[in-house]
Design a protein around this motif. Structure first.
Motif, PDB file in Angstrom:
ATOM      1  N   PHE A   1       0.878  -1.163   0.000  1.00  0.00           N
ATOM      2  CA  PHE A   1       0.000   0.000   0.000  1.00  0.00           C
ATOM      3  C   PHE A   1       0.917   1.214   0.000  1.00  0.00           C
ATOM      4  CE2 PHE A   1      -2.582  -3.352   1.883  1.00  0.00           C
ATOM      5  CZ  PHE A   1      -3.737  -3.235   1.137  1.00  0.00           C
ATOM      6  N   ILE A   2       0.689   2.110  -0.948  1.00  0.00           N
ATOM      7  CA  ILE A   2       1.651   3.174  -1.256  1.00  0.00           C
ATOM      8  C   ILE A   2       1.027   4.559  -1.117  1.00  0.00           C
ATOM      9  CG2 ILE A   2       3.037   4.160  -3.135  1.00  0.00           C
ATOM     10  CD1 ILE A   2       3.212   1.342  -4.286  1.00  0.00           C
ATOM     11  N   GLN A   3       1.846   5.504  -0.642  1.00  0.00           N
ATOM     12  CA  GLN A   3       1.495   6.918  -0.709  1.00  0.00           C
ATOM     13  C   GLN A   3       2.784   7.699  -0.934  1.00  0.00           C
ATOM     14  OE1 GLN A   3      -0.250   9.650  -1.731  1.00  0.00           O
ATOM     15  NE2 GLN A   3      -1.862   8.426  -0.793  1.00  0.00           N
ATOM     16  N   GLU A   4       2.731   8.636  -1.848  1.00  0.00           N
ATOM     17  CA  GLU A   4       3.889   9.480  -2.139  1.00  0.00           C
ATOM     18  C   GLU A   4       3.866  10.711  -1.247  1.00  0.00           C
ATOM     19  OE1 GLU A   4       4.939  12.037  -5.929  1.00  0.00           O
ATOM     20  OE2 GLU A   4       5.502   9.933  -6.289  1.00  0.00           O
ATOM     21  N   PHE A   5       5.053  11.191  -0.887  1.00  0.00           N
ATOM     22  CA  PHE A   5       5.163  12.454  -0.156  1.00  0.00           C
ATOM     23  C   PHE A   5       6.366  13.208  -0.693  1.00  0.00           C
ATOM     24  CE2 PHE A   5       7.693   9.418   2.191  1.00  0.00           C
ATOM     25  CZ  PHE A   5       8.817  10.122   2.588  1.00  0.00           C
ATOM     26  N   LYS A   6       6.311  14.524  -0.648  1.00  0.00           N
ATOM     27  CA  LYS A   6       7.405  15.356  -1.126  1.00  0.00           C
ATOM     28  C   LYS A   6       8.119  15.940   0.088  1.00  0.00           C
ATOM     29  CE  LYS A   6       8.449  18.984  -4.502  1.00  0.00           C
ATOM     30  NZ  LYS A   6       9.845  18.682  -4.504  1.00  0.00           N
ATOM     31  N   THR A   7       9.434  15.954   0.020  1.00  0.00           N
ATOM     32  CA  THR A   7      10.215  16.515   1.116  1.00  0.00           C
ATOM     33  C   THR A   7      10.573  17.964   0.804  1.00  0.00           C
ATOM     34  OG1 THR A   7      12.289  15.697   0.169  1.00  0.00           O
ATOM     35  CG2 THR A   7      11.138  14.256   1.718  1.00  0.00           C
ATOM     36  N   SER A   8      10.839  18.736   1.864  1.00  0.00           N
ATOM     37  CA  SER A   8      11.085  20.170   1.713  1.00  0.00           C
ATOM     38  C   SER A   8      12.558  20.550   1.834  1.00  0.00           C
ATOM     39  CB  SER A   8      10.304  20.937   2.783  1.00  0.00           C
ATOM     40  OG  SER A   8      10.848  20.656   4.068  1.00  0.00           O
ATOM     41  N   GLY A   9      13.393  19.625   2.302  1.00  0.00           N
ATOM     42  CA  GLY A   9      14.784  19.967   2.576  1.00  0.00           C
ATOM     43  C   GLY A   9      14.999  20.383   4.022  1.00  0.00           C
ATOM     44  N   GLU A  10      13.921  20.523   4.773  1.00  0.00           N
ATOM     45  CA  GLU A  10      13.966  20.887   6.199  1.00  0.00           C
ATOM     46  C   GLU A  10      13.372  19.748   7.021  1.00  0.00           C
ATOM     47  OE1 GLU A  10      15.389  23.705   7.161  1.00  0.00           O
ATOM     48  OE2 GLU A  10      15.681  24.358   5.086  1.00  0.00           O
ATOM     49  N   TRP A  11      13.597  19.794   8.346  1.00  0.00           N
ATOM     50  CA  TRP A  11      12.920  18.831   9.221  1.00  0.00           C
ATOM     51  C   TRP A  11      11.426  19.076   9.158  1.00  0.00           C
ATOM     52  CZ3 TRP A  11      14.443  14.449  10.980  1.00  0.00           C
ATOM     53  CH2 TRP A  11      15.798  14.212  11.183  1.00  0.00           C
ATOM     54  N   GLU A  12      10.655  18.010   9.033  1.00  0.00           N
ATOM     55  CA  GLU A  12       9.199  18.132   8.969  1.00  0.00           C
ATOM     56  C   GLU A  12       8.556  16.840   9.438  1.00  0.00           C
ATOM     57  OE1 GLU A  12       7.904  18.528   4.778  1.00  0.00           O
ATOM     58  OE2 GLU A  12       9.871  17.761   4.257  1.00  0.00           O
ATOM     59  N   THR A  13       7.288  16.957   9.786  1.00  0.00           N
ATOM     60  CA  THR A  13       6.482  15.790  10.143  1.00  0.00           C
ATOM     61  C   THR A  13       5.446  15.604   9.050  1.00  0.00           C
ATOM     62  OG1 THR A  13       6.829  16.160  12.498  1.00  0.00           O
ATOM     63  CG2 THR A  13       4.976  14.743  11.880  1.00  0.00           C
ATOM     64  N   ILE A  14       5.575  14.507   8.330  1.00  0.00           N
ATOM     65  CA  ILE A  14       4.639  14.168   7.262  1.00  0.00           C
ATOM     66  C   ILE A  14       3.525  13.325   7.883  1.00  0.00           C
ATOM     67  CG2 ILE A  14       4.373  12.957   5.045  1.00  0.00           C
ATOM     68  CD1 ILE A  14       6.312  15.298   4.780  1.00  0.00           C
ATOM     69  N   VAL A  15       2.273  13.681   7.623  1.00  0.00           N
ATOM     70  CA  VAL A  15       1.117  12.941   8.144  1.00  0.00           C
ATOM     71  C   VAL A  15       0.374  12.324   6.964  1.00  0.00           C
ATOM     72  CG1 VAL A  15      -1.023  13.105   9.464  1.00  0.00           C
ATOM     73  CG2 VAL A  15       0.923  14.579  10.061  1.00  0.00           C
ATOM     74  N   ILE A  16       0.220  11.002   6.988  1.00  0.00           N
ATOM     75  CA  ILE A  16      -0.449  10.311   5.886  1.00  0.00           C
ATOM     76  C   ILE A  16      -1.589   9.459   6.444  1.00  0.00           C
ATOM     77  CG2 ILE A  16      -0.170   8.849   3.863  1.00  0.00           C
ATOM     78  CD1 ILE A  16       2.886   9.298   4.107  1.00  0.00           C
ATOM     79  N   PRO A  17      -2.839   9.770   6.084  1.00  0.00           N
ATOM     80  CA  PRO A  17      -3.979   8.957   6.545  1.00  0.00           C
ATOM     81  C   PRO A  17      -3.910   7.541   5.972  1.00  0.00           C
ATOM     82  CG  PRO A  17      -4.717  11.065   5.632  1.00  0.00           C
ATOM     83  CD  PRO A  17      -3.267  10.929   5.301  1.00  0.00           C
ATOM     84  N   PHE A  18      -4.220   6.563   6.807  1.00  0.00           N
ATOM     85  CA  PHE A  18      -4.220   5.163   6.365  1.00  0.00           C
ATOM     86  C   PHE A  18      -5.025   4.970   5.084  1.00  0.00           C
ATOM     87  CE2 PHE A  18      -3.593   2.922  10.756  1.00  0.00           C
ATOM     88  CZ  PHE A  18      -2.257   3.267  10.741  1.00  0.00           C
ATOM     89  N   ASP A  19      -6.220   5.555   5.035  1.00  0.00           N
ATOM     90  CA  ASP A  19      -7.121   5.279   3.912  1.00  0.00           C
ATOM     91  C   ASP A  19      -6.656   5.897   2.587  1.00  0.00           C
ATOM     92  OD1 ASP A  19      -7.801   7.936   4.361  1.00  0.00           O
ATOM     93  OD2 ASP A  19      -9.874   7.501   4.924  1.00  0.00           O
ATOM     94  N   SER A  20      -5.557   6.666   2.616  1.00  0.00           N
ATOM     95  CA  SER A  20      -5.030   7.223   1.362  1.00  0.00           C
ATOM     96  C   SER A  20      -3.996   6.299   0.709  1.00  0.00           C
ATOM     97  CB  SER A  20      -4.411   8.603   1.607  1.00  0.00           C
ATOM     98  OG  SER A  20      -3.203   8.500   2.347  1.00  0.00           O
ATOM     99  N   PHE A  21      -3.576   5.236   1.400  1.00  0.00           N
ATOM    100  CA  PHE A  21      -2.613   4.291   0.840  1.00  0.00           C
ATOM    101  C   PHE A  21      -3.320   3.363  -0.144  1.00  0.00           C
ATOM    102  CE2 PHE A  21      -0.347   5.572   4.630  1.00  0.00           C
ATOM    103  CZ  PHE A  21       0.984   5.518   4.269  1.00  0.00           C
ATOM    104  N   TYR A  22      -2.847   3.365  -1.394  1.00  0.00           N
ATOM    105  CA  TYR A  22      -3.475   2.538  -2.429  1.00  0.00           C
ATOM    106  C   TYR A  22      -2.601   1.317  -2.720  1.00  0.00           C
ATOM    107  CZ  TYR A  22      -0.153   4.855  -5.533  1.00  0.00           C
ATOM    108  OH  TYR A  22       0.997   5.325  -6.106  1.00  0.00           O
TER     109      TYR A  22
END
Length: 166
Positions: free
Chosen positions: A102-123
């Motif tokens: 189950f996959i979801q793409e995220f883009k990084t900013s080059g800085e420290w960050e917290t990426i939040v990905i809802p379970f139901d968005s993973f395909y």
């Protein structure tokens, strides 16, 4: 805020080391990409290397498997990371033996960050093809993966502090 232990998938600051992470590069298909996982001076995991599309290649990944975890009380996965401005995929397997992820793409900013990905968005996807199956149901988890495969030659570096659920 440090998450509660039952929600933590992996915390490099507490679990020390990368021995339970393993790299899978496109060499499994004849490709020439190179990725590696190491620990930096800050104690974080660093997934870095070079992706090349030569020889039918084009991806590098790092995986962490663990005892099957009931995740039904959670709704999102959170990634505390510092990327290089490039997009990555975060992948979940409910069962380590299943072929697809189950996959979801995220883009990084080059800085420290917290990426939040809802379970139901993973395909569901297998070898780059979206499957005609429901999205991730958020019941069980047994493997997580970071993957880069942007269909171009590029160096990459992703620093990972922690992965947890809420």
């Amino acid at each position: 805020m440090i998450p509660q232990d039952n929600s933590v998938i992996f915390d490099f600051q507490r679990q020390k080391g990368a021995a339970t992470w393993y790299v899978v590069n496109d060499g499994v298909m004849g490709g020439l990409s190179q990725g590696k996982m190491s620990i930096n001076d800050a104690g974080n995991g660093v997934f870095k290397g070079y992706v090349t599309t030569e020889n039918n290649g084009g991806f590098s990944s790092v995986r962490h498997s663990f005892s099957k975890k009931d995740v039904s009380n959670f709704k999102v996965v959170k990634l505390r990371i510092k990327g290089d401005g490039k997009p990555y995929q975060f992948r979940i397997k409910a069962n380590e033996a299943q072929q697809y992820s189950f996959i979801q793409e995220f883009k990084t900013s080059g800085e420290w960050e917290t990426i939040v990905i809802p379970f139901d968005s993973f395909y569901p996807s297998f070898r780059g093809n979206k499957l005609n199956r429901p999205n991730y149901d958020g019941k069980f988890m047994e493997e997580v993966t970071f993957l880069i495969g942007n269909k171009k030659k590029e160096a990459f570096a992703l620093e990972i502090e922690r992965i947890w659920l809420e």
